[in-house]
Design an enzyme around this catalytic site. Structure first.
Site, PDB file in Angstrom:
ATOM      1  N   LYS A  90       0.806  -1.222   0.000  1.00  0.00           N
ATOM      2  CA  LYS A  90       0.000   0.000   0.000  1.00  0.00           C
ATOM      3  C   LYS A  90       0.840   1.274   0.000  1.00  0.00           C
ATOM      4  CE  LYS A  90      -4.399  -1.564   1.794  1.00  0.00           C
ATOM      5  NZ  LYS A  90      -4.201  -3.004   2.089  1.00  0.00           N
ATOM      6  N   GLU A 112      -9.951   7.288   3.635  1.00  0.00           N
ATOM      7  CA  GLU A 112     -10.887   6.416   4.333  1.00  0.00           C
ATOM      8  C   GLU A 112     -10.153   5.121   4.627  1.00  0.00           C
ATOM      9  OE1 GLU A 112     -10.672   6.301   1.076  1.00  0.00           O
ATOM     10  OE2 GLU A 112     -10.507   4.125   0.858  1.00  0.00           O
ATOM     11  N   SER A 378       1.672  -9.889  -1.005  1.00  0.00           N
ATOM     12  CA  SER A 378       1.268  -8.487  -0.836  1.00  0.00           C
ATOM     13  C   SER A 378       1.584  -7.903   0.535  1.00  0.00           C
ATOM     14  CB  SER A 378      -0.221  -8.334  -1.129  1.00  0.00           C
ATOM     15  OG  SER A 378      -0.995  -9.190  -0.310  1.00  0.00           O
TER      16      SER A 378
HETATM   17  C1  LIG Z   1      -5.096  -4.015   1.546  1.00  0.00           C
HETATM   18  C2  LIG Z   1      -4.432  -5.292   1.268  1.00  0.00           C
HETATM   19  C3  LIG Z   1      -4.846  -6.123   0.194  1.00  0.00           C
HETATM   20  C4  LIG Z   1      -6.030  -5.826  -0.672  1.00  0.00           C
HETATM   21  O1  LIG Z   1      -5.965  -4.631  -1.366  1.00  0.00           O
HETATM   22  P1  LIG Z   1      -5.718  -4.572  -2.943  1.00  0.00           P
HETATM   23  O2  LIG Z   1      -5.990  -3.160  -3.277  1.00  0.00           O
HETATM   24  O3  LIG Z   1      -6.667  -5.526  -3.577  1.00  0.00           O
HETATM   25  O4  LIG Z   1      -4.311  -4.955  -3.191  1.00  0.00           O
HETATM   26  C5  LIG Z   1      -4.115  -7.272  -0.064  1.00  0.00           C
HETATM   27  N1  LIG Z   1      -3.065  -7.635   0.703  1.00  0.00           N
HETATM   28  C6  LIG Z   1      -2.650  -6.879   1.759  1.00  0.00           C
HETATM   29  C7  LIG Z   1      -1.491  -7.329   2.552  1.00  0.00           C
HETATM   30  C8  LIG Z   1      -3.319  -5.695   2.073  1.00  0.00           C
HETATM   31  O5  LIG Z   1      -2.905  -4.962   3.121  1.00  0.00           O
END
Ligand SMILES: *Cc1c(COP(=O)(O)O)cnc(C)c1O
Length: 394
Positions: A90, A112, A378
């Protein structure tokens, strides 16, 4: 050849656009007219790249997962976004957007947040830039996500509770939009995923596209070729996925795999599998697939993972789903939790539960031994430890 990028009108196929109240038009229009110009400036790129390197810690490694590869009899690489500062992808987006806000002469940032991850990433870059930061969060979520609320406060942000409706993400978004309408001159609204009115999905995708840009040269170093056979990512709103796919969208030999949260099962009534359950509708200012009742009321989504617990999906992904370019899987809570546990035990990496959904695809799809499969890791699992502890009685 078909295009999977946004067109000049802000659409991916039939999805996207800017469905916003008249009073928000000047704010969104200012951004639309300037975002490509600003982000193409050499000074902007230099500052963005420098911060990604020295502050976020990029490039994030592309790690060959040897034991996992042996178990599934295919070549698995993990793109380690979990090693970024603040623990997920993010931050790539919030750094990009705060630099755009600065160039537009804004001094105040609003955002938000649902689970608080985007709120923390926004509060972080506001501290970095010395900007005022207000994060709207549903009153219920504030109670549920106390550690992230504390983080935001420590980083200098003001957390404002949304007291209307179900007092969760949707209501926080409404409050943020109201704020932006009332403060059009000095305020920028940082949206946290590849959603929202055009140009947000494209802008967020471009900032996250550093993920696939790095994969290309990193895979070349590892394997002598830039294109893998598959790229895999989990989808909440779709920003880590959009970044992972971006430089492969128009490489037909690269398979695109998207993983949604099935919750307790796609047809259980407790799910967030938008590509399976969604119909065309409008959410957060864009036309996209959306879980809704026959009369168009948004259905409450469910997933064990807060980051995937969203009733829509970004317009790029709706287009990837309906055009057939993307292959979509829905993974239950149970299967995701098992996949997260397996990664911890086999590779020494505790993933975010969102990410565990992407990993669970290895059990669903049979890859060939010579296939190169890249999974976007992610985020890291620290924030989810309590959920893992409860689930596995650790
Ligand atoms: C917020 C988040 C997501 C989902 O958000 P996307 O916008 O779909 O990437 C996925 N993995 C993690 C670790 C997150 O913090």
């Amino acid at each position: 050849m078909a295009s999977y990028n946004v067109d000049e009108r802000g659409y991916y196929g039939e999805f996207g656009g800017a469905y916003i109240p008249e009073m928000l038009y000047p704010n969104v229009e200012e951004l639309r007219q300037n975002y490509l110009k600003i982000t193409a400036e050499p000074g902007f790129k230099a500052e963005f790249d420098q911060l990604l390197k020295d502050y976020v810690g990029r490039p994030s490694p592309l790690y060959f997962a040897k034991r996992l590869s042996e178990k599934y009899n295919t070549k698995i690489y993990l793109k380690r976004e979990d090693l970024n500062h603040t623990g997920a992808h993010k931050i790539n987006n919030t750094i990009g957007q705060i630099l755009v806000a600065k160039k537009l002469g804004k001094s105040r940032i609003i955002a938000e947040t649902g689970a608080g991850q985007h709120g923390v990433a926004t509060a972080t870059v506001c501290a970095l830039m010395g900007m005022e930061c207000i994060v709207y969060m549903g009153e219920i979520d504030i109670k549920r996500q106390a550690p992230n609320v504390a983080r935001m406060k420590m980083l200098g942000a003001e957390v404002r509770p949304a007291l209307s409706g179900s007092r969760t993400l949707k209501d926080a978004t409404n409050e943020a939009i109201r704020d932006w309408i009332n403060n059009p001159v000095d305020t920028h609204y940082i949206i946290g995923s590849a959603i929202g009115p055009h140009p947000y999905p494209d802008m967020v995708t471009r900032f996250q596209s550093i993920i696939s840009e790095e994969i290309k040269w990193q895979l070349k170093e590892h394997e002598g070729r830039e294109n893998p056979d598959y790229v895999v990512a989990c989808i909440g709103g779709g920003s880590n996925a959009a970044g992972t796919y971006y430089h492969f969208l128009h490489e037909p030999e690269v398979g695109i795999i998207a993983v949604e949260a099935a919750g307790k099962g796609v047809n259980s009534g407790h799910s967030a599998a938008t590509s399976k359950l969604g119909k065309v509708g409008v959410i957060h200012g864009c036309k996209t697939l959306l879980m809704q009742s026959p009369d168009g009321q948004i259905t409450e989504p469910y997933s064990i993972s807060a980051g995937l617990d969203y009733p829509g999906v970004g317009p790029m992904h709706s287009h990837l789903a309906t055009s057939g370019r993307g292959e979509f899987y829905s993974i239950t809570d149970d299967d995701a939790m098992k996949a997260g546990y397996e990664l911890a035990q086999m590779e020494g990496i505790i993933p975010a539960i969102e990410t565990s959904h992407a990993l669970a695809v290895l059990k669903e799809k049979k890859f060939k031994p010579e296939d190169i499969v890249i999974i976007c890791l992610s985020g890291r699992g620290d924030k989810d430890l309590e959920t893992y502890i409860d689930y596995f009685k650790l």
